[in-house]
Enzyme design. Sequence first.
Site, PDB file in Angstrom:
ATOM      1  N   ASN A   1      43.309  46.950  32.720  1.00 10.40           N
ATOM      2  CA  ASN A   1      43.047  45.595  33.212  1.00 10.40           C
ATOM      3  C   ASN A   1      43.836  44.599  32.347  1.00 10.40           C
ATOM      4  O   ASN A   1      44.626  44.997  31.500  1.00 10.40           O
ATOM      5  CB  ASN A   1      41.535  45.316  33.151  1.00 10.40           C
ATOM      6  CG  ASN A   1      41.077  44.439  34.313  1.00 10.40           C
ATOM      7  OD1 ASN A   1      41.699  43.413  34.588  1.00 10.40           O
ATOM      8  ND2 ASN A   1      40.019  44.841  35.000  1.00 10.40           N
TER       9      ASN A   1
ATOM     10  N   ASN B   1      36.542  38.276  32.736  1.00 13.11           N
ATOM     11  CA  ASN B   1      36.133  36.982  33.282  1.00 13.11           C
ATOM     12  C   ASN B   1      34.731  36.933  33.859  1.00 13.11           C
ATOM     13  O   ASN B   1      34.354  35.969  34.505  1.00 13.11           O
ATOM     14  CB  ASN B   1      37.152  36.542  34.340  1.00 13.11           C
ATOM     15  CG  ASN B   1      38.545  36.437  33.750  1.00 13.11           C
ATOM     16  OD1 ASN B   1      38.694  35.883  32.662  1.00 13.11           O
ATOM     17  ND2 ASN B   1      39.534  36.988  34.425  1.00 13.11           N
ATOM     18  N   THR B   2      33.975  38.006  33.657  1.00 13.27           N
ATOM     19  CA  THR B   2      32.554  37.995  34.004  1.00 13.27           C
ATOM     20  C   THR B   2      31.841  38.272  32.690  1.00 13.27           C
ATOM     21  O   THR B   2      32.022  39.357  32.115  1.00 13.27           O
ATOM     22  CB  THR B   2      32.233  39.073  35.057  1.00 13.27           C
ATOM     23  OG1 THR B   2      32.894  38.722  36.284  1.00 13.27           O
ATOM     24  CG2 THR B   2      30.739  39.182  35.321  1.00 13.27           C
TER      25      THR B   2
ATOM     26  N   ASN C   1      44.638  34.625  34.054  1.00 13.58           N
ATOM     27  CA  ASN C   1      43.674  34.272  35.095  1.00 13.58           C
ATOM     28  C   ASN C   1      42.252  34.395  34.563  1.00 13.58           C
ATOM     29  O   ASN C   1      41.955  35.221  33.710  1.00 13.58           O
ATOM     30  CB  ASN C   1      43.880  35.151  36.349  1.00 13.58           C
ATOM     31  CG  ASN C   1      43.005  36.396  36.337  1.00 13.58           C
ATOM     32  OD1 ASN C   1      41.825  36.347  36.711  1.00 13.58           O
ATOM     33  ND2 ASN C   1      43.561  37.517  35.865  1.00 13.58           N
TER      34      ASN C   1
ATOM     35  N   SER D   1      36.960  43.639  33.601  1.00 18.36           N
ATOM     36  CA  SER D   1      37.444  42.262  33.748  1.00 18.36           C
ATOM     37  C   SER D   1      36.916  41.440  32.592  1.00 18.36           C
ATOM     38  O   SER D   1      35.738  41.538  32.240  1.00 18.36           O
ATOM     39  CB  SER D   1      36.951  41.661  35.059  1.00 18.36           C
ATOM     40  OG  SER D   1      37.145  40.259  35.022  1.00 18.36           O
TER      41      SER D   1
ATOM     42  N   PHE E   1      35.938  37.057  39.811  1.00 20.61           N
ATOM     43  CA  PHE E   1      35.468  37.801  40.984  1.00 20.61           C
ATOM     44  C   PHE E   1      35.085  36.870  42.148  1.00 20.61           C
ATOM     45  O   PHE E   1      34.035  37.027  42.778  1.00 20.61           O
ATOM     46  CB  PHE E   1      34.243  38.680  40.662  1.00 20.61           C
ATOM     47  CG  PHE E   1      34.509  39.839  39.739  1.00 20.61           C
ATOM     48  CD1 PHE E   1      35.791  40.235  39.408  1.00 20.61           C
ATOM     49  CD2 PHE E   1      33.437  40.553  39.197  1.00 20.61           C
ATOM     50  CE1 PHE E   1      36.018  41.312  38.554  1.00 20.61           C
ATOM     51  CE2 PHE E   1      33.651  41.635  38.345  1.00 20.61           C
ATOM     52  CZ  PHE E   1      34.945  42.012  38.028  1.00 20.61           C
TER      53      PHE E   1
ATOM     54  N   LYS F   1      38.022  51.751  35.790  1.00 23.47           N
ATOM     55  CA  LYS F   1      39.138  50.917  35.295  1.00 23.47           C
ATOM     56  C   LYS F   1      38.786  50.336  33.944  1.00 23.47           C
ATOM     57  O   LYS F   1      37.739  49.697  33.792  1.00 23.47           O
ATOM     58  CB  LYS F   1      39.438  49.810  36.308  1.00 23.47           C
ATOM     59  CG  LYS F   1      40.633  48.938  35.899  1.00 23.47           C
ATOM     60  CD  LYS F   1      41.142  48.131  37.058  1.00 23.47           C
ATOM     61  CE  LYS F   1      42.293  47.231  36.651  1.00 23.47           C
ATOM     62  NZ  LYS F   1      42.813  46.464  37.780  1.00 23.47           N
TER      63      LYS F   1
HETATM   64  C1  LIG Z   1      45.087  36.750  39.332  1.00 27.08           C
HETATM   65  C2  LIG Z   1      44.613  38.122  38.978  1.00 27.08           C
HETATM   66  C3  LIG Z   1      43.399  38.592  39.475  1.00 27.08           C
HETATM   67  C4  LIG Z   1      42.953  39.871  39.174  1.00 27.08           C
HETATM   68  N1  LIG Z   1      41.773  40.313  39.696  1.00 27.08           N
HETATM   69  C5  LIG Z   1      41.352  41.572  39.439  1.00 27.08           C
HETATM   70  C6  LIG Z   1      40.159  42.061  40.020  1.00 27.08           C
HETATM   71  O1  LIG Z   1      39.496  41.386  40.794  1.00 27.08           O
HETATM   72  N2  LIG Z   1      39.772  43.325  39.694  1.00 27.08           N
HETATM   73  C7  LIG Z   1      40.499  44.132  38.857  1.00 27.08           C
HETATM   74  O2  LIG Z   1      40.109  45.281  38.614  1.00 27.08           O
HETATM   75  N3  LIG Z   1      41.649  43.697  38.305  1.00 27.08           N
HETATM   76  C8  LIG Z   1      42.095  42.440  38.572  1.00 27.08           C
HETATM   77  N4  LIG Z   1      43.259  42.001  38.016  1.00 27.08           N
HETATM   78  C9  LIG Z   1      43.985  42.878  37.084  1.00 27.08           C
HETATM   79  C10 LIG Z   1      45.131  43.640  37.755  1.00 27.08           C
HETATM   80  O3  LIG Z   1      44.632  44.518  38.734  1.00 27.08           O
HETATM   81  C11 LIG Z   1      45.919  44.447  36.699  1.00 27.08           C
HETATM   82  O4  LIG Z   1      45.070  45.421  36.127  1.00 27.08           O
HETATM   83  C12 LIG Z   1      46.471  43.566  35.588  1.00 27.08           C
HETATM   84  O5  LIG Z   1      46.907  42.324  36.083  1.00 27.08           O
HETATM   85  C13 LIG Z   1      47.633  44.231  34.855  1.00 27.08           C
HETATM   86  O6  LIG Z   1      48.704  44.519  35.745  1.00 27.08           O
HETATM   87  P1  LIG Z   1      49.983  43.539  35.938  1.00 27.08           P
HETATM   88  O7  LIG Z   1      50.494  43.225  34.563  1.00 27.08           O
HETATM   89  O8  LIG Z   1      50.933  44.331  36.791  1.00 27.08           O
HETATM   90  O9  LIG Z   1      49.487  42.318  36.621  1.00 27.08           O
HETATM   91  C14 LIG Z   1      43.731  40.712  38.321  1.00 27.08           C
HETATM   92  C15 LIG Z   1      44.952  40.246  37.826  1.00 27.08           C
HETATM   93  C16 LIG Z   1      45.401  38.984  38.143  1.00 27.08           C
HETATM   94  C17 LIG Z   1      46.733  38.508  37.602  1.00 27.08           C
END
Ligand SMILES: Cc1cc2nc3c(=O)[nH]c(=O)nc-3n(C[C@H](O)[C@H](O)[C@H](O)COP(=O)(O)O)c2cc1C
Length: 342
Positions: free
Chosen positions: A251, A182-183, A114, A180, A118, A222
């Site tokens: 993350n 992505n910023t 992704n 993140s 934000f 985080k």
């Molecule tokens: C589509 C998407 C959007 C996410 N948005 C955020 C976010 O806004 N803030 C954040 O701290 N982590 C965000 N994450 C990261 C997740 O909270 C998590 O740390 C990461 O995906 C690893 O866990 P997972 O493998 O169980 O998905 C996002 C992950 C995905 C897939």
Amino acid sequence: MPDLYRSLLRPLLFRLDPERAHHWTLAGLRTASLLGLDALLAPGAPDTPVEVMGLRFPNRLGLAAGLDKSAACIAGFGAMGFGHVEVGTITPRPQPGNPKPRLFRLRERGAVINRMGFNNPGIEAALDNVARSRRGFCGVLGINIGKNKDTPNERAVDDYLTGLQRAYPAADYIAVNVSSPNTAGLRDLQDPTAAGNLLRRLKAEQGGLAEQTGKRVPLAVKIAPDMDDHQIAELAALFGEIGMDGVIATNTTVARHAVSGLRHADEAGGLSGAPLEARATEVIAALRSALDPRVPIIGVGGISDAAGARAALAAGADLVQIYTGFIYRGPTLVREILRALA
Ligand SMILES: Cc1cc2nc3c(=O)[nH]c(=O)nc-3n(C[C@H](O)[C@H](O)[C@H](O)COP(=O)(O)O)c2cc1C
């Protein structure tokens, strides 16, 4: 009980573009919640309360940030069994996020890439949503805060302070997202000098807010998985010295070696899901060995079954969170993990 998510819902959702599927899932859950039907999703596992960061969690499993970005479905996820729900990331002002498409499934590996950036309604609208959608929720609510895209890093602290001040009365804990991918430039805030400046200011503000409100809201940070052990140890020492209340690891990753050659593998953004699990577990273990033992760890990254949740806890996590595993396995995964940990 038959796995209706796998046999019925997932085939329908996976026929849709991933972001549309995400939208319909949340809309469906919100409606189910309003009609009281979300009780049907109850995991059928007894509560196994634990105390972490001075808070009582009904169990060790939480929903990771990014799924309920705008805090629209807190009680629905709670009814499903999540002991805590982390909403956000929320920025002070609303922002649309990156252009679409910005969310990709790598189905062969149970992964997602992704670059949402934000997208969120801003802190005021999100807090209105919190007030509405947490009714009936008995778990712990985390609010994850970030900075707006157009706020330069030199002024990032102002955005985080705004998020902290506004979210403080509504949150059970606050997560500071500096990881993140992505910023642009956000991860530079993990540099020890920058992280020290930011987190010290936030801890001081937390102290003032605790005095004003009579309520102490723990502050967790985080971090990304894309650091070597030396960098992790340096940050761990800093977090201990500053007195952070928790660390959330990890993350998404910018590494692609685990998915190279697959369709979408070269899309820009953060990779999550099964291919992240090994690295996230290593980071949890590295953190645990370097961090003040009093500082708890929330483990997240690639957990897609009960064994994964157990591995994160064995590596040193006190709580675990899921996101991508939930996309692939739905409420069944929540049930499986809760029963295994009960
Ligand atoms: C589509 C998407 C959007 C996410 N948005 C955020 C976010 O806004 N803030 C954040 O701290 N982590 C965000 N994450 C990261 C997740 O909270 C998590 O740390 C990461 O995906 C690893 O866990 P997972 O493998 O169980 O998905 C996002 C992950 C995905 C897939």
